[in-house]
Design an enzyme around this catalytic site. Structure first.
Site, mmCIF file in Angstrom:
data_model
loop_
_atom_site.group_PDB
_atom_site.id
_atom_site.type_symbol
_atom_site.label_atom_id
_atom_site.label_comp_id
_atom_site.label_asym_id
_atom_site.label_seq_id
_atom_site.Cartn_x
_atom_site.Cartn_y
_atom_site.Cartn_z
ATOM 1 N N HIS A 200 0.809 -1.211 0.000
ATOM 2 C CA HIS A 200 0.000 0.000 0.000
ATOM 3 C C HIS A 200 0.846 1.266 0.000
ATOM 4 O O HIS A 200 0.400 2.316 -0.467
ATOM 5 C CB HIS A 200 -0.984 -0.014 1.175
ATOM 6 C CG HIS A 200 -2.207 -0.806 0.874
ATOM 7 N ND1 HIS A 200 -2.301 -2.152 1.150
ATOM 8 C CD2 HIS A 200 -3.366 -0.471 0.256
ATOM 9 C CE1 HIS A 200 -3.491 -2.590 0.739
ATOM 10 N NE2 HIS A 200 -4.143 -1.603 0.202
ATOM 11 N N ARG A 307 -10.758 4.740 -0.710
ATOM 12 C CA ARG A 307 -10.162 3.929 0.365
ATOM 13 C C ARG A 307 -10.367 4.641 1.702
ATOM 14 O O ARG A 307 -9.506 5.380 2.172
ATOM 15 C CB ARG A 307 -8.671 3.711 0.097
ATOM 16 C CG ARG A 307 -8.377 2.897 -1.162
ATOM 17 C CD ARG A 307 -6.879 2.623 -1.267
ATOM 18 N NE ARG A 307 -6.577 1.735 -2.363
ATOM 19 C CZ ARG A 307 -6.154 2.122 -3.570
ATOM 20 N NH1 ARG A 307 -6.015 3.415 -3.824
ATOM 21 N NH2 ARG A 307 -5.893 1.245 -4.514
ATOM 22 N N ARG A 344 -15.429 2.355 -0.200
ATOM 23 C CA ARG A 344 -15.130 1.050 0.391
ATOM 24 C C ARG A 344 -15.116 1.183 1.912
ATOM 25 O O ARG A 344 -14.479 2.078 2.448
ATOM 26 C CB ARG A 344 -13.775 0.537 -0.095
ATOM 27 C CG ARG A 344 -13.434 -0.861 0.439
ATOM 28 C CD ARG A 344 -12.152 -1.405 -0.147
ATOM 29 N NE ARG A 344 -10.967 -0.668 0.301
ATOM 30 C CZ ARG A 344 -9.749 -0.883 -0.170
ATOM 31 N NH1 ARG A 344 -9.545 -1.769 -1.129
ATOM 32 N NH2 ARG A 344 -8.714 -0.183 0.278
ATOM 33 N N GLU A 442 -11.663 -10.404 -4.119
ATOM 34 C CA GLU A 442 -10.205 -10.348 -3.948
ATOM 35 C C GLU A 442 -9.662 -11.575 -3.229
ATOM 36 O O GLU A 442 -8.465 -11.664 -2.961
ATOM 37 C CB GLU A 442 -9.813 -9.082 -3.184
ATOM 38 C CG GLU A 442 -10.592 -8.857 -1.909
ATOM 39 C CD GLU A 442 -10.331 -7.486 -1.300
ATOM 40 O OE1 GLU A 442 -9.318 -6.853 -1.649
ATOM 41 O OE2 GLU A 442 -11.140 -7.055 -0.469
ATOM 42 N N ASP A 466 -4.937 -7.916 -3.987
ATOM 43 C CA ASP A 466 -5.078 -9.006 -3.021
ATOM 44 C C ASP A 466 -5.405 -10.325 -3.709
ATOM 45 O O ASP A 466 -5.009 -11.391 -3.233
ATOM 46 C CB ASP A 466 -6.151 -8.669 -1.982
ATOM 47 C CG ASP A 466 -5.569 -7.901 -0.800
ATOM 48 O OD1 ASP A 466 -4.363 -8.038 -0.543
ATOM 49 O OD2 ASP A 466 -6.328 -7.152 -0.140
ATOM 50 N N ARG A 476 2.535 -9.391 -0.664
ATOM 51 C CA ARG A 476 2.891 -8.330 -1.602
ATOM 52 C C ARG A 476 3.729 -7.229 -0.975
ATOM 53 O O ARG A 476 4.185 -6.334 -1.660
ATOM 54 C CB ARG A 476 1.641 -7.749 -2.257
ATOM 55 C CG ARG A 476 0.596 -7.157 -1.321
ATOM 56 C CD ARG A 476 -0.679 -6.916 -2.126
ATOM 57 N NE ARG A 476 -1.810 -6.467 -1.324
ATOM 58 C CZ ARG A 476 -2.263 -5.228 -1.322
ATOM 59 N NH1 ARG A 476 -1.667 -4.313 -2.028
ATOM 60 N NH2 ARG A 476 -3.319 -4.916 -0.591
ATOM 61 N N CYS A 513 -10.639 -2.610 -9.798
ATOM 62 C CA CYS A 513 -10.126 -1.425 -9.108
ATOM 63 C C CYS A 513 -8.710 -1.625 -8.600
ATOM 64 O O CYS A 513 -8.151 -0.750 -7.936
ATOM 65 C CB CYS A 513 -11.036 -1.040 -7.942
ATOM 66 S SG CYS A 513 -11.133 -2.281 -6.634
#
Length: 582
Positions: A200, A307, A344, A442, A466, A476, A513
């Site tokens: 992120h 987000r 979200r 995801e 994800d 990740r 997305c």
């Protein structure tokens, strides 16, 4: 110093050329920003006043010592007073403010970090432990500074200042919340020791639209303060103390990239329609309401992913209230001027912990995160849902639930939304009763159990970041396995294609997305799979739009069968490159 290069992971495209500013971990705990030339002496004075205040505080402590107090207590106060009077503390940070234009807190911490490193090299254990005294004195000064009014430079105030085009942050790691502290400041690039392509922190770097490279291992120790640094964001290469010839080559590449960007800017008002007439929706991913301005400037059709967790970060032990969240969501809705805004719900955990979360999970990515956390904390979830629903009276709002994999999660989430509506009814609050509710796909289990989602949800959004992580069992954030993170793995393509097909069959919208949506090299591949809604960082939108305008689905579709049948990622990669030539 001889030139050398470091190789890591490219996460944000472009080239940055500037001087390195090393951030020790402690420096991220306080605000750090540049002071305009005309305000430097005022900032120096602010630090001088803080130092004087701590002197008075220590004197008061000495005067109020009980007569029977151990003599060591007075000795400790004397030591701290001597440290505070030492030019290394009382004068060196002032020079840092004058020479580097750092704010007072940052200047003090920079000097303390340098002193601490020197003490670490002392062999005598008693002297080495005096580092703690220096840090305690610094903490006293920081407390005073944080209670004083800082002179924050406004956005654009430093234009023309030599520092504006020079600052590149180098750190061991930077959290997503800390990344957002750099918004509207004078930093033009990031280099970190750790991190992956789709951590992120990398995603936020892309949203800030500045070059970055992560997974550099020892960058924060090898690069020195004020070293000239080039970030090649496309290659994931950092060149330290480059030669004049190399510097000139990269400056030319910067200018060429700027010309390409200006050319793309002409597409802002052009509808995203393929050559054969297929309309495509291009949405923006945002972290905060102020990102909507960039989204609108880029010609986004709406917000495909807000987000919301970034509203919760960097707040210590406090949570944003319902009214505060309502105001932030409303700002975004109004800023988009009638275009849809997909919010979200809180997605925290893994590499996005809240400050008050305990890091006790063996593997946070598989632990209590996203909808699992929200269902475990129903009052936090209900507060957010009420705020989102209240904002829906101001425009088109959609609710997106992350990380669902079980039928009971769908049922409980819908029940919580129903309960939030009932609570608003009791209060007489207005909201749109028909706010669409969607699910993020995801987790592989969700992609393999799509019927239970399409029956209950109004839309689907594929979170490829994800989805790839969980399908390929790759963290990740871990740069040591980042090379295994491959969006073109045949399993990933199958799951994406299945989701798009299931949504079309059920008559509900499906978007992507995740980061794949903003990669122009993959645009034709996703179009061929049937994707008609892309959501990405605003900075990526125009390059994806250009690819759509140059695409002809009648030429792409015949090639898809070959790609979807292939099992070798290299074969798939070659076929995707071939799509670019159609």
């Amino acid at each position: 110093m001889a030139s050398f290069s470091l190789h890591g992971i490219p996460v944000s495209r472009g080239i940055a050329i500037g001087r390195a500013h090393i951030l020790a971990p402690a420096a991220l705990d306080v605000k750090h920003y540049l002071i305009a030339e005309e305000h430097v002496e005022a900032e120096v004075r602010r630090l001088q006043l803080a130092l004087a205040a701590v002197h008075r505080e220590l004197q008061t402590l000495w005067n109020e010592l009980p007569k029977d107090a151990p003599t060591e207590l007075g000795a400790f106060i004397d030591v701290h007073a001597l440290i505070l009077s030492d030019p290394m503390i009382s004068e060196a940070p002032l020079e840092i403010i004058r020479s580097r234009h750092y704010n007072a807190e940052w200047a003090l911490l920079t000097q303390i970090d340098e002193l601490s490193a020197q003490f670490d090299e002392i062999e005598d254990p008693y002297l080495r432990e005096r580092k703690a005294d220096i840090q305690q004195v610094a903490e006293r000064v920081l407390k005073v500074l944080m209670g004083s009014e800082p002179l924050l430079p406004k956005q654009g105030e430093l234009e023309g200042d030599e520092f504006l085009a020079q600052m590149i942050v180098v750190a061991h790691d930077i959290s997503p919340a800390d990344m957002l502290k750099f918004r509207d400041r004078s930093f033009i690039g990031f280099v970190t020791d750790v991190g992956g392509q789709n951590s992120h922190t990398a995603i936020v770097a892309r949203s800030l639209d500045i070059p970055a490279a992560v997974g550099m291992s020892q960058a924060s120790t090898l690069i020195q303060q004020d070293d000239w640094v080039i970030i090649d964001g496309d290659a994931g290469v950092v060149i330290v103390t480059p030669s004049a010839q190399v510097l000139e080559q990269y400056r030319e590449r910067q200018l060429a990239a700027l010309r390409v960007r200006k050319k793309l800017g002409k597409l802002k008002k052009t509808p995203a329609i393929t050559k054969d007439g297929t309309q495509i929706q291009l949405m923006a991913n945002i972290e905060l309401p102020e990102d909507c301005e960039h989204a609108m400037e880029s010609g986004a059709n709406g917000v495909g992913l807000f987000r919301s967790e970034f509203l919760f970060m960097g707040r210590g032990d406090s949570m944003p209230s319902e009214d505060e969240q309502y105001e932030q969501y409303t700002r975004a809705v109004l800023a988009m001027k009638g275009r849809p805004v997909t919010i979200r719900t809180l997605d925290i955990g893994a590499d996005k912990p809240l400050d008050q979360m305990e890091h006790t999970a063996l593997n946070p990515a598989l632990g209590l995160r996203a909808i699992r956390y929200c269902l475990a904390e129903p009052q936090i979830f209900l507060t957010q849902l009420r705020a989102i629903l209240r904002a829906s009276v101001h425009g088109k709002v959609r609710i997106l639930i992350p990380m669902m994999a079980h039928a009971f999660e769908i049922e409980q989430s819908l029940a919580m939304i129903k309960r939030a509506k009932a609570q608003l009814d009791e209060r007489g609050e207005r909201y749109d009763p028909d706010v669409p509710v969607g699910a993020m796909i995801e987790i592989p289990a969700a992609a393999l159990a799509l019927p239970m989602f399409v029956k209950k949800m109004d839309f689907l959004s594929i979170g490829t970041n994800d989805l790839i992580q969980y399908t390929l069992a790759i963290d990740r954030v871990d740069y040591e396995v980042a090379h295994l993170y491959n969006p073109l793995h045949p399993a990933i393509l199958q799951l994406i294609a299945m989701t798009i097909a299931a949504g079309h069959k059920a008559g509900i919208e499906v978007a992507v997305c995740g980061e794949m949506a903003g990669d122009a090299k993959l645009t034709r591949l996703l179009l061929g799979m049937g994707l008609r809604e892309f959501s990405m960082h605003p900075s990526q939108l125009l390059s994806v739009k250009q690819e759509i305008l140059n695409s002809d689905l009648s030429l792409i579709k015949p090639q898809m069968r070959k790609i979807m049948r292939a099992m070798d990622p290299d074969t798939i990669a070659d076929a995707v490159i071939a799509l670019q030539a159609l």
